[in-house]
Design a protein around this motif. Structure first.
Motif, PDB file in Angstrom:
ATOM      1  N   THR A  27     -20.699  35.117-113.624  1.00  0.00           N
ATOM      2  CA  THR A  27     -22.108  34.771-113.765  1.00  0.00           C
ATOM      3  C   THR A  27     -22.839  34.940-112.434  1.00  0.00           C
ATOM      4  O   THR A  27     -24.005  35.357-112.404  1.00  0.00           O
ATOM      5  CB  THR A  27     -22.258  33.320-114.259  1.00  0.00           C
ATOM      6  N   VAL A  28     -22.161  34.631-111.331  1.00  0.00           N
ATOM      7  CA  VAL A  28     -22.748  34.850-110.005  1.00  0.00           C
ATOM      8  C   VAL A  28     -23.096  36.317-109.816  1.00  0.00           C
ATOM      9  O   VAL A  28     -24.182  36.666-109.346  1.00  0.00           O
ATOM     10  CB  VAL A  28     -21.779  34.382-108.898  1.00  0.00           C
ATOM     11  N   LYS A  38     -30.739  35.477-103.389  1.00  0.00           N
ATOM     12  CA  LYS A  38     -31.229  34.114-103.182  1.00  0.00           C
ATOM     13  C   LYS A  38     -31.040  33.251-104.429  1.00  0.00           C
ATOM     14  O   LYS A  38     -30.606  32.101-104.347  1.00  0.00           O
ATOM     15  CB  LYS A  38     -32.700  34.136-102.774  1.00  0.00           C
ATOM     16  N   ALA A  39     -31.381  33.827-105.583  1.00  0.00           N
ATOM     17  CA  ALA A  39     -31.193  33.084-106.836  1.00  0.00           C
ATOM     18  C   ALA A  39     -29.713  32.786-107.065  1.00  0.00           C
ATOM     19  O   ALA A  39     -29.346  31.702-107.528  1.00  0.00           O
ATOM     20  CB  ALA A  39     -31.764  33.874-108.009  1.00  0.00           C
ATOM     21  N   ALA A  40     -28.856  33.768-106.720  1.00  0.00           N
ATOM     22  CA  ALA A  40     -27.415  33.577-106.884  1.00  0.00           C
ATOM     23  C   ALA A  40     -26.905  32.459-105.982  1.00  0.00           C
ATOM     24  O   ALA A  40     -26.043  31.666-106.378  1.00  0.00           O
ATOM     25  CB  ALA A  40     -26.677  34.879-106.589  1.00  0.00           C
ATOM     26  N   LEU A  41     -27.434  32.366-104.766  1.00  0.00           N
ATOM     27  CA  LEU A  41     -27.006  31.320-103.843  1.00  0.00           C
ATOM     28  C   LEU A  41     -27.427  29.932-104.331  1.00  0.00           C
ATOM     29  O   LEU A  41     -26.695  28.953-104.161  1.00  0.00           O
ATOM     30  CB  LEU A  41     -27.568  31.585-102.445  1.00  0.00           C
ATOM     31  N   PHE A  42     -28.610  29.836-104.944  1.00  0.00           N
ATOM     32  CA  PHE A  42     -29.020  28.561-105.526  1.00  0.00           C
ATOM     33  C   PHE A  42     -28.140  28.217-106.727  1.00  0.00           C
ATOM     34  O   PHE A  42     -27.819  27.047-106.965  1.00  0.00           O
ATOM     35  CB  PHE A  42     -30.493  28.606-105.926  1.00  0.00           C
ATOM     36  N   PHE A  47     -23.200  25.056-108.645  1.00  0.00           N
ATOM     37  CA  PHE A  47     -21.752  25.014-108.858  1.00  0.00           C
ATOM     38  C   PHE A  47     -21.102  24.017-107.898  1.00  0.00           C
ATOM     39  O   PHE A  47     -20.297  23.169-108.297  1.00  0.00           O
ATOM     40  CB  PHE A  47     -21.124  26.392-108.607  1.00  0.00           C
ATOM     41  N   ALA A  48     -21.436  24.171-106.605  1.00  0.00           N
ATOM     42  CA  ALA A  48     -20.794  23.385-105.558  1.00  0.00           C
ATOM     43  C   ALA A  48     -21.043  21.894-105.736  1.00  0.00           C
ATOM     44  O   ALA A  48     -20.152  21.075-105.484  1.00  0.00           O
ATOM     45  CB  ALA A  48     -21.277  23.850-104.190  1.00  0.00           C
ATOM     46  N   THR A  49     -22.241  21.534-106.169  1.00  0.00           N
ATOM     47  CA  THR A  49     -22.569  20.122-106.371  1.00  0.00           C
ATOM     48  C   THR A  49     -21.637  19.480-107.388  1.00  0.00           C
ATOM     49  O   THR A  49     -21.093  18.394-107.164  1.00  0.00           O
ATOM     50  CB  THR A  49     -24.026  19.968-106.842  1.00  0.00           C
ATOM     51  N   LYS A 108     -35.910  29.409-108.039  1.00  0.00           N
ATOM     52  CA  LYS A 108     -34.743  28.850-107.353  1.00  0.00           C
ATOM     53  C   LYS A 108     -34.281  27.552-108.003  1.00  0.00           C
ATOM     54  O   LYS A 108     -33.079  27.329-108.179  1.00  0.00           O
ATOM     55  CB  LYS A 108     -35.081  28.613-105.882  1.00  0.00           C
ATOM     56  N   SER A 109     -35.241  26.696-108.379  1.00  0.00           N
ATOM     57  CA  SER A 109     -34.886  25.426-109.006  1.00  0.00           C
ATOM     58  C   SER A 109     -34.190  25.654-110.344  1.00  0.00           C
ATOM     59  O   SER A 109     -33.265  24.936-110.705  1.00  0.00           O
ATOM     60  CB  SER A 109     -36.130  24.558-109.204  1.00  0.00           C
ATOM     61  N   LYS A 110     -34.644  26.664-111.080  1.00  0.00           N
ATOM     62  CA  LYS A 110     -34.033  26.978-112.371  1.00  0.00           C
ATOM     63  C   LYS A 110     -32.614  27.496-112.178  1.00  0.00           C
ATOM     64  O   LYS A 110     -31.716  27.170-112.962  1.00  0.00           O
ATOM     65  CB  LYS A 110     -34.889  28.012-113.110  1.00  0.00           C
ATOM     66  N   ALA A 111     -32.415  28.321-111.149  1.00  0.00           N
ATOM     67  CA  ALA A 111     -31.086  28.852-110.869  1.00  0.00           C
ATOM     68  C   ALA A 111     -30.136  27.718-110.493  1.00  0.00           C
ATOM     69  O   ALA A 111     -28.979  27.693-110.923  1.00  0.00           O
ATOM     70  CB  ALA A 111     -31.151  29.887-109.746  1.00  0.00           C
ATOM     71  N   TYR A 112     -30.623  26.767-109.704  1.00  0.00           N
ATOM     72  CA  TYR A 112     -29.787  25.632-109.305  1.00  0.00           C
ATOM     73  C   TYR A 112     -29.393  24.787-110.513  1.00  0.00           C
ATOM     74  O   TYR A 112     -28.227  24.417-110.681  1.00  0.00           O
ATOM     75  CB  TYR A 112     -30.538  24.770-108.293  1.00  0.00           C
ATOM     76  N   LEU A 113     -30.367  24.490-111.386  1.00  0.00           N
ATOM     77  CA  LEU A 113     -30.079  23.706-112.585  1.00  0.00           C
ATOM     78  C   LEU A 113     -29.138  24.452-113.523  1.00  0.00           C
ATOM     79  O   LEU A 113     -28.279  23.848-114.171  1.00  0.00           O
ATOM     80  CB  LEU A 113     -31.388  23.358-113.305  1.00  0.00           C
ATOM     81  N   HIS A 114     -29.309  25.773-113.594  1.00  0.00           N
ATOM     82  CA  HIS A 114     -28.412  26.598-114.408  1.00  0.00           C
ATOM     83  C   HIS A 114     -26.989  26.500-113.859  1.00  0.00           C
ATOM     84  O   HIS A 114     -26.026  26.420-114.623  1.00  0.00           O
ATOM     85  CB  HIS A 114     -28.885  28.051-114.402  1.00  0.00           C
ATOM     86  N   GLY A 115     -26.869  26.497-112.530  1.00  0.00           N
ATOM     87  CA  GLY A 115     -25.561  26.349-111.908  1.00  0.00           C
ATOM     88  C   GLY A 115     -24.926  25.013-112.218  1.00  0.00           C
ATOM     89  O   GLY A 115     -23.722  24.925-112.490  1.00  0.00           O
TER      90      GLY A 115
END
Length: 206
Positions: A27-28, A38-42, A47-49, A108-115
């Motif tokens: 997925t990354v 940048k979106a991938a890093l968010f 994931f990391a969280t 970015k916020s959406k990518a983080y929540l998706h992660g």
């Protein structure tokens, strides 16, 4: 137990576990190709969280469940059901996907929540940490305590973030070679999760 040793063990184990193909690192690659690094890093940040807490849970389970197979079987059963659901969802995405290969901008916020969501659905993490930490305990390389589990989780979070970031960076640099793979990524994810679910079901029925 030495703090540095806990961090190093967590880093090595998480890095090794993150290298093998699974729906998280694939997925990354997919997000990196479609939405940029940048979106991938968010996404990886999400994931990391979750992985930090999953490593803690895995360490705790390793300390109390090694002698009780009933709970382990229950976890495997729940995980198998989730894997089948994930496989069906990825198949749906594959057959309904937009064939347009242009980049899609994702907040970015959406990518983080998706992660966060993807990592919560990852049934590999807790059993993986449970197994590896149980192995370390058996070899007397790890003594469970809240502090040791905390530092181990820090190391595992750093290891996973590093490995997934490499996937994102590599995917971005060789985008022209991975475009065809990206178009079939949902199908690959469906096959991987479905295959693991079938293997788990066979093992449970034995």
């Amino acid at each position: 137990m030495n703090i540095l040793l806990c961090i190093i063990l967590g880093f090595i184990i998480a890095s090794t576990g993150s290298i093998s193909p699974c729906f998280l690192n694939l997925t990354v690659v997919k997000i990196s190709l479609k939405s940029g690094k940048k979106a991938a890093l968010f996404l990886i940040g999400g994931f990391a969280t979750v992985l930090f807490f999953q490593a803690n849970i895995g360490a705790y389970l390793a300390s109390i469940l090694m002698k009780n197979s009933t709970y382990i079987t229950l976890i495997q059963q729940i995980g198998t059901v989730i894997l089948f659901l994930l496989s069906a969802n990825f198949l749906r995405l594959h057959f309904n996907q937009n064939k347009n290969t242009n980049k899609i901008e994702i907040k970015k916020s959406k990518a983080y929540l998706h992660g966060l969501g993807m990592s919560l659905l990852n049934t590999f993490a807790i059993p993986f940490y449970f197994t590896t930490i149980s192995f370390l305990i058996g070899l007397n390389y790890f003594d469970y305590s809240l502090y040791n589990a905390f530092y181990f989780s820090i190391g595992s979070t750093l290891g996973s973030f590093t490995t997934y970031s490499v996937y994102a960076i590599v995917a971005n640099k060789i985008e022209h070679k991975l475009t065809n793979v990206a178009q079939k990524m949902d199908l690959i994810l469906a096959v991987l999760t479905g295959g693991v679910a079938i293997v788990n079901l066979i093992l449970l029925l034995k």
